[in-house]
Design an enzyme around this catalytic site. Structure first.
Site, PDB file in Angstrom:
ATOM      1  N   TYR A   1       0.855  -0.887  -0.124  1.00 35.56           N
ATOM      2  CA  TYR A   1       0.046   0.279  -0.083  1.00 35.56           C
ATOM      3  C   TYR A   1       1.121   1.336  -0.155  1.00 35.56           C
ATOM      4  O   TYR A   1       1.893   1.314   0.604  1.00 35.56           O
ATOM      5  CB  TYR A   1      -1.165  -0.251   1.405  1.00 35.56           C
ATOM      6  CG  TYR A   1      -1.634   0.961   0.840  1.00 35.56           C
ATOM      7  CD1 TYR A   1      -2.775   1.487   0.381  1.00 35.56           C
ATOM      8  CD2 TYR A   1      -0.803   2.492   1.582  1.00 35.56           C
ATOM      9  CE1 TYR A   1      -3.964   2.291   0.355  1.00 35.56           C
ATOM     10  CE2 TYR A   1      -2.277   3.819   2.192  1.00 35.56           C
ATOM     11  CZ  TYR A   1      -3.427   3.781   1.473  1.00 35.56           C
ATOM     12  OH  TYR A   1      -4.198   4.115   1.357  1.00 35.56           O
TER      13      TYR A   1
ATOM     14  N   TRP B   1       1.256   5.744  -2.116  1.00 35.88           N
ATOM     15  CA  TRP B   1       1.050   6.686  -3.046  1.00 35.88           C
ATOM     16  C   TRP B   1       2.117   6.499  -3.573  1.00 35.88           C
ATOM     17  O   TRP B   1       1.731   7.030  -4.876  1.00 35.88           O
ATOM     18  CB  TRP B   1       0.415   7.541  -2.315  1.00 35.88           C
ATOM     19  CG  TRP B   1      -0.493   8.266  -1.581  1.00 35.88           C
ATOM     20  CD1 TRP B   1      -1.363   6.829  -1.083  1.00 35.88           C
ATOM     21  CD2 TRP B   1      -1.521   9.758  -2.265  1.00 35.88           C
ATOM     22  NE1 TRP B   1      -2.881   8.064  -0.654  1.00 35.88           N
ATOM     23  CE2 TRP B   1      -2.710   8.765  -2.061  1.00 35.88           C
ATOM     24  CE3 TRP B   1      -1.785   9.569  -3.224  1.00 35.88           C
ATOM     25  CZ2 TRP B   1      -3.568   9.561  -2.386  1.00 35.88           C
ATOM     26  CZ3 TRP B   1      -2.665  11.227  -3.558  1.00 35.88           C
ATOM     27  CH2 TRP B   1      -3.921  10.538  -3.336  1.00 35.88           C
TER      28      TRP B   1
HETATM   29  N1  LIG Z   1      -1.699   7.563  12.290  1.00 32.77           N
HETATM   30  C1  LIG Z   1      -2.342   8.679  10.712  1.00 32.77           C
HETATM   31  N2  LIG Z   1      -1.663   7.811  10.108  1.00 32.77           N
HETATM   32  C2  LIG Z   1      -1.731   7.872   8.646  1.00 32.77           C
HETATM   33  C3  LIG Z   1      -3.294   8.255   8.721  1.00 32.77           C
HETATM   34  C4  LIG Z   1      -3.589   9.456   9.477  1.00 32.77           C
HETATM   35  O1  LIG Z   1      -4.722  10.033   9.321  1.00 32.77           O
HETATM   36  N3  LIG Z   1      -3.367   9.535  10.534  1.00 32.77           N
HETATM   37  N4  LIG Z   1      -3.584   8.795   7.013  1.00 32.77           N
HETATM   38  C5  LIG Z   1      -3.528   7.295   6.192  1.00 32.77           C
HETATM   39  C6  LIG Z   1      -3.426   7.414   4.579  1.00 32.77           C
HETATM   40  S1  LIG Z   1      -5.157   8.137   4.323  1.00 32.77           S
HETATM   41  C7  LIG Z   1      -2.892   7.703   4.262  1.00 32.77           C
HETATM   42  S2  LIG Z   1      -2.988   7.226   2.072  1.00 32.77           S
HETATM   43  C8  LIG Z   1      -1.351   6.971   4.238  1.00 32.77           C
HETATM   44  C9  LIG Z   1      -0.906   7.206   3.438  1.00 32.77           C
HETATM   45  O2  LIG Z   1       0.616   5.831   3.657  1.00 32.77           O
HETATM   46  P1  LIG Z   1       2.113   6.032   2.581  1.00 32.77           P
HETATM   47  O3  LIG Z   1       1.265   6.247   1.138  1.00 32.77           O
HETATM   48  O4  LIG Z   1       2.638   4.898   2.920  1.00 32.77           O
HETATM   49  O5  LIG Z   1       2.813   7.341   2.437  1.00 32.77           O
HETATM   50  P2  LIG Z   1       3.998   8.018   1.111  1.00 32.77           P
HETATM   51  O6  LIG Z   1       5.253   8.875   2.219  1.00 32.77           O
HETATM   52  O7  LIG Z   1       2.669   8.867   0.544  1.00 32.77           O
HETATM   53  O8  LIG Z   1       4.200   6.958   0.353  1.00 32.77           O
HETATM   54  C10 LIG Z   1       4.848   6.384  -0.873  1.00 32.77           C
HETATM   55  C11 LIG Z   1       6.557   6.008  -0.416  1.00 32.77           C
HETATM   56  O9  LIG Z   1       6.783   5.458  -1.975  1.00 32.77           O
HETATM   57  C12 LIG Z   1       7.948   6.158  -1.998  1.00 32.77           C
HETATM   58  N5  LIG Z   1       8.226   6.321  -3.816  1.00 32.77           N
HETATM   59  C13 LIG Z   1       7.497   7.482  -4.481  1.00 32.77           C
HETATM   60  N6  LIG Z   1       8.461   7.479  -5.772  1.00 32.77           N
HETATM   61  C14 LIG Z   1       8.099   6.352  -5.645  1.00 32.77           C
HETATM   62  C15 LIG Z   1       8.862   4.805  -6.685  1.00 32.77           C
HETATM   63  O10 LIG Z   1       8.543   6.036  -7.972  1.00 32.77           O
HETATM   64  N7  LIG Z   1       8.869   3.853  -6.711  1.00 32.77           N
HETATM   65  C16 LIG Z   1       9.033   3.115  -4.970  1.00 32.77           C
HETATM   66  N8  LIG Z   1       9.385   2.009  -5.380  1.00 32.77           N
HETATM   67  N9  LIG Z   1       8.634   3.942  -4.445  1.00 32.77           N
HETATM   68  C17 LIG Z   1       8.927   4.958  -4.455  1.00 32.77           C
HETATM   69  C18 LIG Z   1       8.245   7.514  -1.631  1.00 32.77           C
HETATM   70  O11 LIG Z   1       9.333   8.009  -0.976  1.00 32.77           O
HETATM   71  C19 LIG Z   1       7.546   6.596   0.051  1.00 32.77           C
HETATM   72  O12 LIG Z   1       8.962   6.500   1.167  1.00 32.77           O
HETATM   73  O13 LIG Z   1      -1.323   6.878   5.426  1.00 32.77           O
HETATM   74  C20 LIG Z   1      -2.088   6.839   6.246  1.00 32.77           C
HETATM   75  N10 LIG Z   1      -1.077   7.380   8.121  1.00 32.77           N
HETATM   76  N1  LIG Z   2      -1.546  18.142   2.283  1.00 33.42           N
HETATM   77  C1  LIG Z   2      -1.565  17.149   1.847  1.00 33.42           C
HETATM   78  N2  LIG Z   2      -2.800  16.627   1.729  1.00 33.42           N
HETATM   79  C2  LIG Z   2      -3.183  15.422   1.577  1.00 33.42           C
HETATM   80  C3  LIG Z   2      -2.626  14.242   1.817  1.00 33.42           C
HETATM   81  C4  LIG Z   2      -1.324  14.987   2.601  1.00 33.42           C
HETATM   82  O1  LIG Z   2      -0.155  13.909   2.722  1.00 33.42           O
HETATM   83  N3  LIG Z   2      -0.825  16.234   2.602  1.00 33.42           N
HETATM   84  N4  LIG Z   2      -2.801  13.256   2.101  1.00 33.42           N
HETATM   85  C5  LIG Z   2      -4.394  12.744   1.094  1.00 33.42           C
HETATM   86  C6  LIG Z   2      -4.608  11.546   1.069  1.00 33.42           C
HETATM   87  S1  LIG Z   2      -4.225  10.170   1.095  1.00 33.42           S
HETATM   88  C7  LIG Z   2      -6.216  11.730   1.828  1.00 33.42           C
HETATM   89  S2  LIG Z   2      -6.305  10.027   2.195  1.00 33.42           S
HETATM   90  C8  LIG Z   2      -6.664  12.585   2.530  1.00 33.42           C
HETATM   91  C9  LIG Z   2      -7.464  12.242   4.136  1.00 33.42           C
HETATM   92  O2  LIG Z   2      -8.229  13.672   3.387  1.00 33.42           O
HETATM   93  P1  LIG Z   2      -8.419  13.377   5.062  1.00 33.42           P
HETATM   94  O3  LIG Z   2      -8.973  12.707   5.716  1.00 33.42           O
HETATM   95  O4  LIG Z   2     -10.205  14.238   5.474  1.00 33.42           O
HETATM   96  O5  LIG Z   2      -7.794  14.614   6.204  1.00 33.42           O
HETATM   97  P2  LIG Z   2      -7.106  14.851   7.282  1.00 33.42           P
HETATM   98  O6  LIG Z   2      -5.908  15.953   7.539  1.00 33.42           O
HETATM   99  O7  LIG Z   2      -6.408  13.447   7.993  1.00 33.42           O
HETATM  100  O8  LIG Z   2      -8.663  15.344   8.196  1.00 33.42           O
HETATM  101  C10 LIG Z   2      -8.858  16.947   7.675  1.00 33.42           C
HETATM  102  C11 LIG Z   2      -9.488  17.483   9.369  1.00 33.42           C
HETATM  103  O9  LIG Z   2     -10.822  16.240  10.199  1.00 33.42           O
HETATM  104  C12 LIG Z   2     -10.754  17.138  11.298  1.00 33.42           C
HETATM  105  N5  LIG Z   2     -11.282  15.884  12.675  1.00 33.42           N
HETATM  106  C13 LIG Z   2     -10.222  14.840  12.543  1.00 33.42           C
HETATM  107  N6  LIG Z   2     -10.730  14.104  13.445  1.00 33.42           N
HETATM  108  C14 LIG Z   2     -12.419  14.796  13.441  1.00 33.42           C
HETATM  109  C15 LIG Z   2     -13.566  14.373  13.998  1.00 33.42           C
HETATM  110  O10 LIG Z   2     -13.819  13.129  14.783  1.00 33.42           O
HETATM  111  N7  LIG Z   2     -14.766  14.976  13.709  1.00 33.42           N
HETATM  112  C16 LIG Z   2     -14.142  16.561  12.942  1.00 33.42           C
HETATM  113  N8  LIG Z   2     -15.612  17.034  12.293  1.00 33.42           N
HETATM  114  N9  LIG Z   2     -13.289  16.664  12.333  1.00 33.42           N
HETATM  115  C17 LIG Z   2     -11.931  16.107  12.481  1.00 33.42           C
HETATM  116  C18 LIG Z   2      -8.726  17.411  11.635  1.00 33.42           C
HETATM  117  O11 LIG Z   2      -8.598  18.827  12.349  1.00 33.42           O
HETATM  118  C19 LIG Z   2      -8.308  17.034   9.574  1.00 33.42           C
HETATM  119  O12 LIG Z   2      -7.323  18.346   9.888  1.00 33.42           O
HETATM  120  O13 LIG Z   2      -5.421  14.041   2.038  1.00 33.42           O
HETATM  121  C20 LIG Z   2      -5.113  13.991   0.912  1.00 33.42           C
HETATM  122  N10 LIG Z   2      -4.826  15.079   1.025  1.00 33.42           N
HETATM  123 MO   LIG Z   3      -5.128   8.452   2.273  1.00 37.47          MO
END
Ligand SMILES: Nc1nc2c(c(=O)[nH]1)N[C@H]1C(S)=C(S)[C@@H](COP(=O)(O)OP(=O)(O)OC[C@H]3O[C@@H](n4cnc5c(=O)[nH]c(N)nc54)[C@H](O)[C@@H]3O)O[C@H]1N2
Ligand SMILES: Nc1nc2c(c(=O)[nH]1)N[C@H]1C(S)=C(S)[C@@H](COP(=O)(O)OP(=O)(O)OC[C@H]3O[C@@H](n4cnc5c(=O)[nH]c(N)nc54)[C@H](O)[C@@H]3O)O[C@H]1N2
Ligand SMILES: [Mo]
Length: 767
Positions: free
Chosen positions: A110, A112
């Site tokens: 998993y 991005w």
């Molecule tokens: N506590 C907490 N944890 C969370 C979340 C949260 O809200 N709270 N959010 C979750 C969510 S929504 C998400 S989507 C995940 C995201 O978690 P990830 O998608 O695992 O995070 P990234 O940092 O985007 O990891 C991408 C990796 O791919 C590598 N990469 C980039 N380009 C390439 C390439 O061309 N080839 C290879 N082999 N590697 C490459 C980058 O260097 C990086 O290490 O985290 C989750 N974790």
């Molecule tokens: N800059 C930036 N943007 C991103 C990403 C990133 O890594 N960086 N990741 C992308 C990815 S993979 C995803 S999945 C999306 C995720 O999108 P979201 O999950 O919507 O993003 P978050 O920033 O985790 O959360 C949005 C807001 O929800 C609020 N929140 C947290 N808990 C609660 C709650 O219990 N109730 C309410 N009402 N609000 C709450 C927090 O204040 C937070 O800022 O974001 C995407 N956009």
């Molecule tokens: Mo995500």
């Protein structure tokens, strides 16, 4: 475009770049009305010390061979030649498959990765693993694990109700009131899978506001809606949104403002939900005040407002990345149904609008280039966020969608394009989990915390170092992503590495289909060219497209998609739910007999809530200054830290009580672990809540306050997954619940150690 300026794309936007042989200059695509400052992180990727320069192997694995090993994450690395590492890896893959079966290989992978459609690391790896015998796969995402499971049961497919329902154009033109649960933070819509060329959210919200639309922000954090929309901020207690939704429904129904016609003609299960709303304790505004911390009078006023005019309810992804995360997604759906607005332009419900930049946009009418998949002969799978459970508990059973499943016994995990030691919860537990493997293989350009736990680290090129095509089906621009800089050290494209391994395993021809990378790009582009030609449109050859640098695709009319058609004729256009209607309650879900799924949206107290020992809710949301952990060392990300440490937000009342000053190093802790961060004191946050974004690379050390935790008790950089809880949302969706956990915070009493997360464990090889 001047000479040497080339187009390229990232998940945070399309850009132009120029390489002068030593420096890469990046500027946004001129067509983007609101480009993301995250672009400023890109130049640091070139030649950074954190790059993996040559294939590396963990000494313990290379010297002693595969097997369970708590040394993962602890012992050193040695660089080896590509041939030596690929030979050894092919041998090990063969051993695992023949001794333990193909399901013993985990290819969840998993993550991005980067924006190009061909060099999509995860897609490449899945194809390789499928063609060489198959693999245990993961289903759903960390992003929307709970919503992806619940939405098809109650409203529609995930894509239909995130991407192609209510668009930003409709919000700008039609919506009177937006109730944004979790907000629609511009920092989040800056990011889109595959990249978008135009960030339209700020402009649309501003246009709506100028027209007189009212924005209501339900969130513990004020910046979750842009300042210029002048939102009414309801700083809700985290994790309680469904209680507010229930009270809004209760109040609307009691006032006689529910759309009973719509509930009768387009919905199913209303009796169940209605009974719950009015059964003791009645889910009224006073009840919800006790749960949510929002005054009953405010709730009544909001109920009045949303029952008049065009109302849009949005639910951010964050709400469902928490225990019982299924409930607010269903609650938002039911609230919009009670208002009778589902399927109206700019009204009803749009899941995740504003959480990601590719949501809420018209769809292209011509397919974008995509890479081929190969069928996976192995059927074994896990919900993606159950990875540590799987490794620690092979053979044990768990519930998914109410059905019992058994964790397979995985011996070899393979990761390309993701960073589980960033994204998974409770990282000390994750470390214990990977210790169980025989072999852990990681492809990454960077020495991430995950690479530092691998047995085999294969240096990937970054997107800047190869040609690719950027596109997403809800943005009109197809981008010729041209190589900008030379390759770093011995880094290779994931495709070339996997092709070389496929040859060693006897499947070279099946994997490559005889194509070079360039030939794949031409092949993938052909689908788009043909789509254009079929419609009698200008259909440039690949060479012409490459020369132009970009191609604009036509889009379908903004017609509200599936939900609008369903509204117009629910018999001719049924939803994919059990009844074909909106399930505001559900007999089939009730029949699963899950203790926390009564068959309608419900308020269920989480099992972890702040208490005397851990009095704060920690919100670990997405970082404003980067994508997840990517380019954490880049200029924009590094510039927002304090003394190299991630910043935690705290309310002034809490800070004063605890003796914490702005800029102080603090320690966040609970029974699972601890991390340091630099305090930012701000009244933009609800008292009793702390906010620490994800993505600072995990930097574990012994915790002098809890030596019994061993060598990884304290992350000195500020990664919240040092303290989050590793538990599924429920036995229904088993989604990631990492957004919220309970912690304590205190001023740090010891000298704060230097952050070394970006310094690699091996000396970079000379170029
Ligand atoms: N506590 C907490 N944890 C969370 C979340 C949260 O809200 N709270 N959010 C979750 C969510 S929504 C998400 S989507 C995940 C995201 O978690 P990830 O998608 O695992 O995070 P990234 O940092 O985007 O990891 C991408 C990796 O791919 C590598 N990469 C980039 N380009 C390439 C390439 O061309 N080839 C290879 N082999 N590697 C490459 C980058 O260097 C990086 O290490 O985290 C989750 N974790
Ligand atoms: N800059 C930036 N943007 C991103 C990403 C990133 O890594 N960086 N990741 C992308 C990815 S993979 C995803 S999945 C999306 C995720 O999108 P979201 O999950 O919507 O993003 P978050 O920033 O985790 O959360 C949005 C807001 O929800 C609020 N929140 C947290 N808990 C609660 C709650 O219990 N109730 C309410 N009402 N609000 C709450 C927090 O204040 C937070 O800022 O974001 C995407 N956009
Ligand atoms: Mo995500």
């Amino acid at each position: 475009m001047t000479e040497n300026v080339r187009t390229h794309s990232a998940h945070w936007g399309v850009f132009h770049a120029r390489w002068d042989g030593s420096r890469l200059r990046v500027r946004p695509h001129p067509g983007d009305p609101d480009p993301s400052p995250v672009l400023d992180n890109i130049p640091a990727a070139v030649g950074h010390a954190a790059r993996v320069a040559a294939p590396a192997v963990r000494r313990g694995w290379w010297d002693r061979g595969p097997g369970r090993d708590p040394g993962r994450g602890r012992d050193g690395y040695r660089t080896v030649s590509w041939d030596a590492v690929l030979d050894r890896l092919a041998e090990e893959t063969h051993r695992v498959r023949s001794t333990h079966g193909d399901e013993a290989v985990y290819g969840g992978s998993y993550g991005w990765a980067s924006a190009g459609r061909f060099h999509h690391a995860q897609g490449q790896l899945h194809r390789f693993l499928a063609l060489t015998g198959g693999y245990t796969r993961s289903v759903n995402t960390y992003s929307g694990g709970a919503a992806e499971v619940v939405l098809p049961h109650v409203l529609g497919t995930f894509d239909a109700v995130t991407r192609y329902a209510v668009t930003w154009d409709q919000v700008a033109a039609q919506t009177d009131t937006v109730v944004a649960f979790g907000g629609m933070a511009l920092k989040n819509s800056a990011i889109a899978a595959g990249g978008v060329s135009r960030h339209v959210e700020r402009g649309a919200m501003r246009a709506a506001r100028d027209r007189g639309a009212v924005f209501v922000l339900v969130s513990p954090l004020r910046p979750d809606l842009p300042e210029e929309v002048d939102a009414t901020w309801l700083p809700i207690r985290p994790g309680t949104d469904v209680a507010l939704m229930l009270a809004l429904m209760h109040t609307v129904v009691e006032a006689g403002r529910a759309d009973t016609d719509f509930l009768a003609s387009h919905c199913d299960g209303w009796d169940r939900l209605r009974e719950y709303l009015f059964a003791a304790p009645a889910k009224d505004a006073s009840w919800a005040e006790g749960v949510t911390g929002i005054p009953a009078a405010t709730i009544r006023e909001l109920a009045w407002r949303i029952a008049h005019g065009r109302t849009l309810v949005t639910v951010a992804q964050s709400l469902q990345r928490a225990e019982h995360g299924e409930q607010p997604v269903w609650g938002g759906t039911a609230l919009a149904a009670v208002l009778g607005q589902i399927g109206l332009p700019g009204g009803g419900f749009n899941y995740g609008l504003g959480s990601l930049g590719h949501y809420g946009r018209p769809r292209n009418s011509v397919p974008v280039p995509t890479f081929s998949r190969a069928p996976n002969p192995v059927t074994s799978f896990i919900p993606v966020a159950r990875v540590a459970d799987m490794l620690l508990h092979p053979g044990e059973t768990y519930s998914y969608q109410g059905v019992g499943h058994t964790y397979p016994h995985v011996r070899m995990a393979w990761w390309a394009g993701g960073n589980p030691f960033h994204h998974h919860q409770d990282l000390r537990r994750m470390r214990r989990a990977v210790a169980e493997l025989d072999t852990f293989v990681v492809h990454d350009p960077m020495w991430t915390a995950t690479a530092r736990h691998a047995d085999v680290v294969l240096p990937s090129t970054t997107t800047l170092e190869r040609d690719d095509i950027g596109a997403t089906s809800s943005d009109p621009l197809v981008v010729a992503m041209k190589q900008l800089v030379p390759r770093h050290g011995e880094a290779r494209d994931d495709y070339d590495v996997l092709a070389a391994l496929a040859v060693r395993l006897g499947h070279g021809e099946a994997f490559t289909e005889g194509r070079t990378s360039h030939e794949w790009l031409v092949h993938m582009y052909d689908r788009t060219r043909k789509g254009l030609a079929d419609r009698g449109l200008d259909a440039p050859s690949f060479e012409e497209f490459w020369e132009r640098g970009e191609l604009e695709l036509p889009q379908r009319p903004d017609d509200g998609g599936v939900l609008a058609r369903f509204r117009a004729d629910p018999v001719a256009h049924p939803l994919p739910t059990a009844s074909g209607r909106v399930q505001v309650g559900s007999g089939p879900i009730a029949a699963l007999g899950l203790p926390d799924h009564p068959g309608h949206p419900a308020w269920i107290e989480p099992t972890e809530v702040p208490d005397d020992r851990h009095p704060f809710w920690l919100v670990s949301n997405q970082p404003a200054t980067r994508l997840h952990s990517q380019l954490d060392f880049g200029a924009h990300s590094a510039g927002s830290k304090r003394s190299g440490r991630e910043v935690v937000r705290i309310h002034p009342d809490d800070a004063a009580r605890l003796g914490i000053g702005d800029g102080d190093v603090v320690r966040l802790h609970n029974d699972r672990g601890a991390c340091l961060a630099a305090a930012r004191v701000t009244d933009d946050i609800r008292p009793g809540v702390l906010q620490l974004p994800t993505g600072a690379w995990w930097d574990p050390r012994p915790d002098p306050d809890r030596p019994e935790l061993g060598d990884d008790g304290l992350c000195v950089h500020g990664n919240p997954n040092a303290v989050t809880r590793d538990r599924g949302t429920s036995g229904f969706a088993q989604g990631c619940s990492g957004q919220l956990c309970a912690v304590a915070v205190e001023p740090y009493r010891h000298e704060a150690p230097e952050v070394t997360a970006h310094t690699p464990p091996v000396t970079p090889a000379s170029p």
